[in-house]
Design a protein around this motif. Structure first.
Motif: not given
Length: 535
Positions: A200-205, A211-218, A175-178
């Motif tokens: 661009t926003i869709t690509a970042f999402l 990682p966001v989904r893993r945080v929410l699931d775990e 994400v920072p590189v992008g």
């Protein structure tokens, strides 16, 4: 007696259909139709969806008959699904965000060999789903299911460590590189269109959603044990309570990602046959340890692996990481120059463990009682170097692969795995017979001191039981054959001698007379036609 789902089920399913319609129409439809017409379309879709869901709810029901769960559904074409509880691998209670608002839950049965979740009962009350799950697990295992208060917590994730671990993933670091690349492009060409910004926003999402989904699931991940099964609780928005009997675990994988090795973290996953082929569902449901220090991860993995091997949560742990492994021969460096030093395999009486990996290191352990087949494959380059690969297949999606073994070692290892897996299944099927045998310790078949280029040569087969060509000796002069241990053969090529079922005395010749039962011949007869001396 047939029972129905909760009366609010049509409303929740209709709301889900409306959400899908909103995504399909998108904001472009809002601008074309206008706010009032758009709301009217959404209201009409909601009414139709609720009516259809209500009709489906009226014709849907379930009941438990003996050791089977029967689900009835269909309006024009009636269908009854019968699920034998012996095939159930895991039972999950899932609480999506919308269902949690109304205090409801969904019960999911994962069945071996199914391509998707069998008989998802959505929706039930939370207490009703927990009661039905306990009843089904009790019928499936034959042991009454323990209450939630009787669960002993074996592991609980540190949520702060979970956040830091997801930041140390390739997706998060991209994400920072992008952002730097997008800022540089905006500096060169300041004219931005709405489509370019949205893309661009869709690509970042899309990159950051893993990682966001893993945080929410775990989030809040907890694994506990009771007298019958492993219990997993996880999730921030969508709560999931997973119940897995130990004998359903097909294998285990411990992973050390490259960016986690500096802080000393690892993660572990289990493989359950019912979740095979689910894609994202399999990724979400098979978590054993989201992130923890290596020592803690291996402790939890050893506990679960011992329960999977002995089919009871009170079994002693089995540490697969402590087994001595053997590396492939040195000529395997031509095919795996970087990973050659990390490849290894170890075999015991109860499990097979394989390690490999350079950037991401892995340890895969499979209980021999869960082995379905053993394969030996050989590619063209492997044939040129006299190498082969041994595949250990299970009923799930996790397989142990011993790569680049010497060809003779590969076939010996395959024979060994097939023999010991049969012995493990016999011991699991007939535990009383296995307990009657002497419990002698058995060394690993591939000890750490064995050279990497070759395994111990297989033992010669015992001679065939055929009559000798020359004169025979007296029965008393033949020593009794040495009997092997009661367990299965200890080496890849050893075959235990058959029990002696020959007559009491060998024949003296083609025309020899039989010896009376109360007489014994003195010396061997001088010729093939000589009769024994008279009494």
């Amino acid at each position: 007696m047939r029972q129905r789902l909760h009366p609010l089920t049509p409303l929740l399913k209709g709301a889900k259909l409306v959400a899908f319609a909103v995504v399909a129409i998108s904001w472009r439809g809002l601008s074309d139709l206008g706010p009032l017409h758009w709301l009217a379309v959404m209201g009409a879709i909601l009414v139709v969806a609720v009516l259809v869901s209500a009709v489906v709810w009226l014709v849907t029901g379930y009941e438990v008959v003996g050791r089977e769960l029967r689900v009835y559904e269909g309006l024009i074409s009636r269908r009854t699904r019968t699920i034998p509880l012996e095939r159930v691998q895991a039972i999950d209670v899932v609480r999506p965000l919308l269902a949690r608002v109304f205090g409801l839950a969904e019960l999911r049965l994962e069945v071996i060999g199914a391509s998707k979740t069998e008989a998802p009962l959505a929706y039930l009350t939370v207490a009703g789903a927990a009661t039905l799950r306990s009843r089904l697990i009790g019928l499936s295992t034959g042991v009454p299911h323990a209450a939630a208060d009787d669960t002993a917590v074996a592991f609980s994730v540190d949520n702060r460590r979970l956040l830091r671990a997801q930041l140390l993933t390739p997706q998060a670091l991209a994400v920072p590189v992008g952002l730097v690349f997008v800022t540089w492009q905006a500096t060169l060409d300041p004219t931005w269109t709405l489509i370019g910004a949205a893309s661009t926003i869709t690509a970042f999402l899309g990159v950051f959603q893993v990682p966001v989904r893993r945080v929410l699931d775990e989030w809040g991940f907890t694994i506990g044990t009771d007298i019958t099964a492993l219990r997993v609780r996880q999730g921030l928005l969508n709560k999931r309570n997973q119940t897995v009997p130990p004998r359903r675990v097909q294998g285990l994988r411990v992973t050390w990602p490259l960016l986690w090795r500096s802080p000393g973290w690892a993660r572990a996953r289990i493989d359950v046959a019912g979740y095979a082929g689910h894609g994202e569902e399999q990724l979400r449901a098979g978590t054993l340890v989201p992130v923890a220090p290596t020592a803690e991860t291996l402790t939890v993995a050893a506990t679960v692996l011992g329960a999977a091997v002995h089919a009871t949560v009170t079994a002693p742990p089995l540490d697969a990481a402590a087994l001595p492994v053997t590396a492939p021969p040195r000529r395997a460096r031509w095919l795996a120059p970087l990973a050659w030093s990390r490849i290894g395999v170890a075999v015991t009486d109860t499990l097979v463990a394989v390690r490999e990996g350079v950037l991401t290191r892995e340890l895969v352990a499979v209980p021999l009682v869960r082995v379905q087949s053993v394969r030996v494959t050989q590619g063209p380059l492997q044939r040129a170097l006299d190498l082969a690969t041994v595949h250990v297949d299970t009923a799930g999606g996790l397989h142990a692969v011993a790569r680049h073994r010497a060809t003779t070692d590969a076939y010996a290892l395959a024979d060994l795995l097939a023999s010991r897996s049969r012995s493990a299944r016999r011991a699991a099927t007939h535990p009383k017979v296995s307990l009657a045998k002497p419990s002698t310790p058995r060394p690993a078949t591939i000890p750490a001191t064995t050279p990497a280029d070759q395994l111990p040569p297989p033992a010669p087969l015992p001679p065939a039981s055929s009559p000798p060509a020359g004169p025979t000796t007296a029965p008393a002069a033949v020593p009794p054959p040495a009997r092997p241990p009661a367990g299965p053969p200890a080496g890849p090529g050893e075959v235990p001698p058959l029990p002696d079922r020959s007559p009491a005395g060998p024949p003296t010749g083609p025309a020899a007379a039989p010896t009376p039962p109360d007489r014994r011949p003195a010396d061997p007869p001088p010729g093939p036609a000589a009769a024994p001396p008279a009494a």
